[in-house]
Design an enzyme around this catalytic site. Structure first.
Site, PDB file in Angstrom:
ATOM      1  N   GLY A 224       0.778  -1.347   0.033  1.00  0.00           N
ATOM      2  CA  GLY A 224      -0.102   0.033   0.076  1.00  0.00           C
ATOM      3  C   GLY A 224       0.915   1.120   0.024  1.00  0.00           C
ATOM      4  N   GLY A 225       0.646   2.078   0.818  1.00  0.00           N
ATOM      5  CA  GLY A 225       1.351   3.383   1.011  1.00  0.00           C
ATOM      6  C   GLY A 225       2.647   3.327   1.350  1.00  0.00           C
TER       7      GLY A 225
ATOM      8  N   GLY B  54      17.529   9.073 -35.269  1.00  0.00           N
ATOM      9  CA  GLY B  54      17.211   9.757 -33.834  1.00  0.00           C
ATOM     10  C   GLY B  54      18.132   9.335 -32.768  1.00  0.00           C
ATOM     11  N   ALA B  55      18.217   7.867 -32.752  1.00  0.00           N
ATOM     12  CA  ALA B  55      19.172   7.431 -31.749  1.00  0.00           C
ATOM     13  C   ALA B  55      20.562   8.102 -31.756  1.00  0.00           C
ATOM     14  CB  ALA B  55      19.492   5.915 -32.087  1.00  0.00           C
TER      15      ALA B  55
HETATM   16  C1  HXC Z   1      -2.272  -2.862  11.465  1.00  0.00           C
HETATM   17  C2  HXC Z   1      -1.295  -4.710  10.950  1.00  0.00           C
HETATM   18  C3  HXC Z   1      -1.268  -4.526   9.479  1.00  0.00           C
HETATM   19  C4  HXC Z   1      -2.038  -2.982   9.111  1.00  0.00           C
HETATM   20  C5  HXC Z   1      -0.042  -6.263   9.621  1.00  0.00           C
HETATM   21  N1  HXC Z   1      -0.506  -5.872  10.760  1.00  0.00           N
HETATM   22  N2  HXC Z   1      -0.733  -5.206   8.898  1.00  0.00           N
HETATM   23  N3  HXC Z   1      -1.730  -3.888  11.961  1.00  0.00           N
HETATM   24  N4  HXC Z   1      -2.420  -2.361  10.078  1.00  0.00           N
HETATM   25  N5  HXC Z   1      -1.970  -2.609   8.269  1.00  0.00           N
HETATM   26  C6  HXC Z   1      -0.349  -6.534  12.250  1.00  0.00           C
HETATM   27  C7  HXC Z   1      -0.858  -7.878  12.165  1.00  0.00           C
HETATM   28  O1  HXC Z   1      -2.391  -7.676  12.563  1.00  0.00           O
HETATM   29  C8  HXC Z   1      -0.138  -8.934  13.131  1.00  0.00           C
HETATM   30  O2  HXC Z   1      -0.295  -8.283  14.504  1.00  0.00           O
HETATM   31  C9  HXC Z   1       1.249  -8.240  12.703  1.00  0.00           C
HETATM   32  O3  HXC Z   1       1.199  -6.953  12.209  1.00  0.00           O
HETATM   33  C10 HXC Z   1       2.095  -9.156  11.822  1.00  0.00           C
HETATM   34  O4  HXC Z   1       1.039  -9.440  10.698  1.00  0.00           O
HETATM   35  P1  HXC Z   1       0.966 -10.762  10.261  1.00  0.00           P
HETATM   36  O5  HXC Z   1      -0.295 -10.613   9.223  1.00  0.00           O
HETATM   37  O6  HXC Z   1       0.953 -11.858  11.425  1.00  0.00           O
HETATM   38  O7  HXC Z   1       2.466 -11.261   9.330  1.00  0.00           O
HETATM   39  P2  HXC Z   1       2.577 -11.883   7.961  1.00  0.00           P
HETATM   40  O8  HXC Z   1       1.644 -13.075   8.131  1.00  0.00           O
HETATM   41  O9  HXC Z   1       4.142 -12.091   7.710  1.00  0.00           O
HETATM   42  O10 HXC Z   1       1.712 -10.906   6.956  1.00  0.00           O
HETATM   43  C11 HXC Z   1       2.309  -9.759   6.978  1.00  0.00           C
HETATM   44  C12 HXC Z   1       1.617  -8.773   5.978  1.00  0.00           C
HETATM   45  C13 HXC Z   1      -0.014  -8.924   6.141  1.00  0.00           C
HETATM   46  C14 HXC Z   1       1.816  -9.404   4.544  1.00  0.00           C
HETATM   47  C15 HXC Z   1       1.962  -7.391   5.710  1.00  0.00           C
HETATM   48  O11 HXC Z   1      -0.095  -8.459   7.623  1.00  0.00           O
HETATM   49  C16 HXC Z   1      -0.700  -7.949   5.444  1.00  0.00           C
HETATM   50  O12 HXC Z   1      -1.223  -8.185   4.064  1.00  0.00           O
HETATM   51  N6  HXC Z   1      -1.030  -6.802   6.059  1.00  0.00           N
HETATM   52  C17 HXC Z   1      -2.021  -5.759   5.419  1.00  0.00           C
HETATM   53  C18 HXC Z   1      -1.083  -5.190   4.130  1.00  0.00           C
HETATM   54  C19 HXC Z   1      -1.962  -3.942   3.633  1.00  0.00           C
HETATM   55  O13 HXC Z   1      -2.865  -4.300   2.768  1.00  0.00           O
HETATM   56  N7  HXC Z   1      -1.543  -2.860   3.824  1.00  0.00           N
HETATM   57  C20 HXC Z   1      -2.266  -1.793   3.093  1.00  0.00           C
HETATM   58  C21 HXC Z   1      -2.869  -0.705   4.354  1.00  0.00           C
HETATM   59  S1  HXC Z   1      -3.580   0.424   3.119  1.00  0.00           S
HETATM   60  P3  HXC Z   1       0.055  -9.559  15.565  1.00  0.00           P
HETATM   61  O14 HXC Z   1      -0.545  -8.306  16.819  1.00  0.00           O
HETATM   62  O15 HXC Z   1      -1.448 -10.379  15.310  1.00  0.00           O
HETATM   63  O16 HXC Z   1       1.120  -9.981  15.573  1.00  0.00           O
HETATM   64  C22 HXC Z   1      -2.234   1.517   3.141  1.00  0.00           C
HETATM   65  C23 HXC Z   1      -2.832   2.852   2.443  1.00  0.00           C
HETATM   66  C24 HXC Z   1      -2.006   3.867   2.406  1.00  0.00           C
HETATM   67  O17 HXC Z   1      -1.183   1.586   3.175  1.00  0.00           O
HETATM   68  C25 HXC Z   1      -1.989   4.836   0.988  1.00  0.00           C
HETATM   69  C26 HXC Z   1      -1.149   5.851   1.167  1.00  0.00           C
HETATM   70  C27 HXC Z   1      -0.771   6.545  -0.286  1.00  0.00           C
END
Ligand code: HXC
Length: 510
Positions: free
Chosen positions: A171-172, A406-407
């Protein structure tokens, strides 16, 4: 001791902060083949030089039970230290703390080091391993990203900014690296995508795994998002150290001069026969680039992407130079959309940071066809002209063989500001290749006449002498003197003063 208790408490707090998300999560991090944020920073910087800032900052979010957990540092390890004795700033996302996610407070930590780096004219390195925006913090997290992106943009062209992707970068989280100068990825465990496989499936019904969607191979060879792919985290960190050795700390400095022992008068007899006499036979341009450089050492950038072009750094007489080249072994070195983007961006980086550019040219032209035209080869190819034309650093060009159409113009020609333009006697400088030209000029004639015309065209145009006669080529040189001649030209242009008319900024075709 009066303060013994206080000091002990301080030590305890420090220790707790240093364990981030705790022993269990650290173990999980290690088991998945990753280092922790602190281990990474320790390995990146000169031993014992890291000074950590904001070690005790913690979030103040209370949504979704966050008020019950406060981890000192809030999932970012940030501060400053040294690489090869030179000042740098660095920060690392700590995946053991809330998945390395970004919230309002840790974004402020990042912005603080970004501003310090800019104010103090030192490179900044970001080590990414993050789940993206911290969901619990909502718009405050988005605001944090926006502040980081803003700083990335303001610092662009002032200090080198380098990103490593050492875990998820979703994401971001992707856009800060994308705004920096160079992205490194470790070839296991590192992913970059704007939306993950689940969202992709929901929106487009496409089934794709993480690796295919945004792994190191994808970004280093298909998308061109990543500049380097390394076999391990350690290799990423060591390669970042090496990259910095070619760069100045900021745009007001020259590149560091490294002590060298390689003879600046070294002849290269092996280059005399390197260019095949048949213009259709390829040869590897790196067989010219490498021996020319100090210690035969070329630090290539984007080696897996748009392989018809070559970009990278080397040194000549101890001084860093940026190398741009066509690669005859891949698509005959033709210019297409991807190679145009690769070349233009590299030229602009070199120009931002006072790195002279040496261009090795053997290019049959732009790649024809609907795919290229419909995807905007005109717009992309224009980037190379723009980048070379606006670059004020010393620009030295060597035409080894083909410089057609052109190159010829775009690859640092005299008219776009080449300071010294060399050609080998094997150079062919013309509007197009002999067969193509004769087919246009003599559409209706028999084969025998065409053959004669091709021979005549080759004799008159497939050489560097007409261009040398007109002053578009400054000197025709023997391949064996390439190193000597390039070093002489660099030395001549070392005090070059050139500036473009004042403007807010130009409008490069994007
Ligand atoms: C809060 C999060 C989180 C998130 C992960 N965690 N992503 N907490 N916000 N975005 C937390 C989990 O709940 C977990 O907490 C710990 O981090 C580890 O994550 P796991 O899923 O257990 O680890 P893993 O299996 O290794 O997977 C990692 C991951 C997955 C691939 C990153 O967590 C994931 O897909 N997260 C979401 C990614 C995503 O979609 N992000 C985009 C957000 S939107 P615990 O307490 O259980 O250990 C964004 C928009 C911004 O970023 C735009 C700006 C331009």
């Amino acid at each position: 001791m009066v303060h013994e208790e206080l000091y002990q408490s301080f030590e305890d707090k420090n220790k707790t902060a240093e364990t981030g998300g705790g022993a269990e999560r650290i173990q999980k991090q290690h088991e998945s083949g990753k280092m922790t944020a602190r281990e990474r920073i320790e390995m990146l910087l000169d031993k014992g030089t890291f000074v950590e800032l904001d070690k005790f900052m913690a979030h103040h979010c209370s949504n979704f039970g966050m008020d019950k957990s406060h981890i000192a540092g809030d999932g970012i390890v940030s501060g400053y230290g040294r690489i090869d004795g030179r000042q740098v700033f660095a920060y690392a996302y700590d995946f053991t703390v809330y998945g390395g996610t970004l919230g309002a407070v840790n974004a402020r930590k990042i912005v603080k080091v970004q501003q310090l780096a800019l104010k103090n004219g030192a490179p900044i390195i970001a080590l990414n391993d993050s789940g993206g925006a911290r969901i619990q913090e909502g718009v405050e997290s988005l605001s944090g990203y926006a502040s980081i992106f803003y700083q990335n943009t303001i610092a662009s062209g002032v200090i080198p900014q380098i990103s490593a992707i050492l875990g998820p970068c979703a994401g971001g989280a992707c856009y800060s690296p994308a705004l920096t100068d160079f992205i490194f990825m470790a070839n296991k465990n590192s992913y970059m995508f704007v939306t993950g496989p689940d969202v992709v499936k929901t929106v487009t019904h496409e089934e794709v795994d993480k690796e295919e969607l945004g792994g190191a191979y994808t970004h280093s060879s298909k998308s061109g998002v990543a500049h380097f792919v390394c076999n391990s985290e350690e290799e990423v960190l060591m390669s970042i150290r090496e990259l910095l050795s070619f760069l100045p700390s900021n745009n007001m400095e020259d590149t560091p001069i490294i002590p060298y022992s390689d003879d600046t008068n070294r002849d290269l007899p092996e280059l005399q026969e390197i260019v095949p006499s048949d213009p259709n036979v390829p040869y590897d341009m790196k067989d010219i680039i490498e021996p020319v450089l100090d210690d035969h050492y070329f630090y290539e950038i984007m080696s897996h992407f748009a392989r018809n072009a070559i970009t990278g750094f080397g040194r000549l007489g101890g001084k860093a130079v940026g190398i741009v080249a066509n690669q005859p072994t891949f698509l005959a070195g033709v210019l297409d959309i991807d190679s145009s983007d690769k070349i233009a961006r590299f030229i602009r980086f070199c120009d931002c940071f006072n790195i002279p550019i040496i261009t090795f040219e053997d290019v049959p032209g732009f790649l024809p066809g609907t795919v290229q035209e419909h995807n905007g080869i005109i717009r992309h190819g224009a980037k190379i002209i723009y980048a070379y034309s606006e670059a004020t650093v010393p620009k030295i060009t060597l035409i080894t063989r083909k410089a057609y159409g052109g190159a010829y113009i775009v690859m640092s020609s005299k008219e776009t500001g080449g300071d010294i333009n060399f050609a080998y006697p094997t150079a062919e400088i013309a509007v197009m290749g002999a067969e193509g030209a004769v087919n246009i000029l003599y559409r209706q004639v028999d084969d025998e006449t065409k053959k004669k015309a091709v021979d005549e065209y080759r004799k008159n145009f497939a050489n560097p002498y007409k261009s040398a006669e007109l002053g578009y080529i400054d000197e025709i040189i023997l391949p064996k003197y390439t190193r000597i001649k390039l070093i002489q030209a660099l030395e001549m242009a070392k005090n070059k003063i050139k500036s473009n008319p004042p403007k807010k900024h130009g409008n490069i075709p994007l």
